[in-house]
Design an enzyme around this catalytic site. Structure first.
Site, PDB file in Angstrom:
ATOM      1  CB  SER A 141     -20.999  51.176 -17.980  1.00 30.18           C
ATOM      2  OG  SER A 141     -21.556  51.512 -19.244  1.00 30.18           O
ATOM      3  N   GLY A 150     -17.353  54.699 -26.489  1.00 31.08           N
ATOM      4  CA  GLY A 150     -16.879  55.696 -25.545  1.00 31.08           C
ATOM      5  C   GLY A 150     -17.101  55.364 -24.086  1.00 31.08           C
ATOM      6  CB  SER A 151     -17.749  52.241 -22.178  1.00 30.59           C
ATOM      7  OG  SER A 151     -16.687  51.444 -22.683  1.00 30.59           O
ATOM      8  CB  SER A 152     -12.554  53.958 -21.973  1.00 26.35           C
ATOM      9  OG  SER A 152     -12.370  54.692 -23.182  1.00 26.35           O
ATOM     10  CG  ASP A 210     -15.293  58.508 -27.731  1.00 24.90           C
ATOM     11  OD1 ASP A 210     -16.093  58.940 -28.578  1.00 24.90           O
ATOM     12  OD2 ASP A 210     -14.710  57.413 -27.831  1.00 24.90           O
TER      13      ASP A 210
END
Length: 402
Positions: A141, A150-152, A210
């Site tokens: 990322s 919201g990276s997950s 997300d």
């Protein structure tokens, strides 16, 4: 069905997502909120392997894991009942995966949950659509994990798209003349549903905001548990600031709910005003997409200011976020919190004609406060399939170094 062994490189790209105009939490489930796609992206590469193993590598959190496919097939038989995109992960399934992966309390939550989400999606999709061959997967990322943006979800959307494509559940929309392509709507919907299951592994009870933004991109209206995609949206430049202040969304939501119950006559009008701000912002964004004009920016800036004040009133603010607003205001810029609040990140709107020296001065002042900044944009596209030639050198370097 896609024969992954015949594919030199299957590369999937998905964006990060963030909240842009109002607080996105349980206590606003009846108010309208706008969630927008942030153009800091997560990249996932999946490629075939002939060593009889499955590899997952996550350079951002410094972890990788390898399993022999025959061991995964043994576990698959234990998980074949009830694995479906419409069913939530069960405690029994999670316990079995933890034991299989050797996850202990010594591992960080980020490291263990990233591994568990992969195993759950790999086994679930294999059980439903057919065994996924021996593959190597690397996910990286542009934005650090744990920033509340919201990276997950971006990771789970990438995983779902890669695994569904690898087993032939969805097509591989490669076009010779295009370096970036997307899947048909019905396949995007399937990606989104499986990504939500991955998010459940990581967060327990996510809203689905997300992963929906990471899948579809652009701007989504979220109200009463339902999502509506805005058909046309402008791309807006922003300065994203990470205050590096940890916050517990669960504790924050509980605190705001308590305030609403304690002072309903005061708080409900504030929530109604936040709802009105979201609707007004939606109208402005649609007008900007139809007829781009500088005249809309003062309106957006004022909505930013009013929204930030309201979020402070309901208890979603933090002194670090106030500091971001103060620092950027000295440069004539307008900021507000994004995500759950209580720390985390803020966004600052940048007009198209802004002096680059002003942006750099604001960045330096924010960095001097101990914050971390990125200049990026919102309203970006969602999950895409990229050719290697379309990738930035930094991304290629990450993939080649693993």
């Amino acid at each position: 069905m896609l024969r992954l062994g015949a594919t030199v490189n299957l590369l999937l790209v998905v964006l990060h997502s963030c909240s842009a105009t109002s607080l996105m939490s349980d206590f606003l489930c009846v108010q309208a909120a706008l969630a927008v796609a942030l153009n800091l992206r997560t990249f996932l590469q999946i490629k075939p392997s002939n060593n009889g193993k499955v590899l997952i590598c996550l350079p951002n959190i410094g972890t990788s894991a390898t399993w022999e496919t025959f061991r995964l097939r043994t576990l698959l038989t234990l998980f074949s009942d009830g694995l479906d995109e419409s069913k939530s992960p069960s405690p029994e399934q999670m316990d079995a995966l933890k034991e299989f992966a050797g996850i202990t309390t010594e591992l960080s939550a980020t490291e263990s949950l990233g591994t568990l989400a992969f195993l759950y999606l790999y086994l679930s999709i294999s059980a439903k659509y057919g065994q996924i061959p021996s593959v190597e997967i690397v996910a990286w990322s542009e934005l650090p994990t744990g920033t509340g943006l919201g990276s997950s979800a971006a990771y789970c959307v990438c995983l779902a798209a890669a695994l569904l494509t690898a087993c032939g559940a969805i097509g591989c929309p490669v076009e010779a003349e295009k370096s970036v392509v997307r899947w048909p709507e019905e396949e995007m919907d399937l990606i989104n549903r499986w990504a939500f299951r991955g998010e459940q592994v990581i967060h327990g009870k996510p809203s689905g905001v997300d992963n929906s933004v990471a899948t579809w991109g652009g701007v989504l209206r979220f109200q009463s548990g339902k999502f509506t995609s805005l058909k046309r949206v402008p791309t807006l430049r922003i300065l994203l600031t990470n205050t590096k202040v940890f916050r517990s969304t669960k504790i924050l939501v509980a605190s705001v709910k308590d305030k609403i119950l304690k002072f309903p006559a005061i708080m409900n009008p504030v929530l109604a005003s936040i709802d009105a701000i979201s609707h007004e912002c939606e109208s402005v964004l649609e007008a900007m997409a139809e007829s781009p004009s500088q005249e809309y920016y003062p309106v957006l800036e004022e909505l930013f200011d009013v929204n930030q004040h309201h979020l402070n009133v309901i208890g979603a603010g933090h002194s670090s976020l106030d500091n971001v607003c103060r620092v950027t205001a000295t440069h004539g810029l307008h900021s507000k919190l994004t995500g759950a609040g209580g720390g985390g990140c803020a966004i600052t709107l940048l007009r198209p004609d802004i002096d680059p020296l002003m942006v750099e001065a604001a960045r330096q002042d924010l960095n001097a406060c101990g914050f971390e900044c990125w200049e990026t944009s919102i309203g970006a596209p969602g999950i895409c399939l990229h050719s290697l030639s379309s990738l930035k050198a930094e991304v290629l370097r990450i993939f080649n170094s693993v």
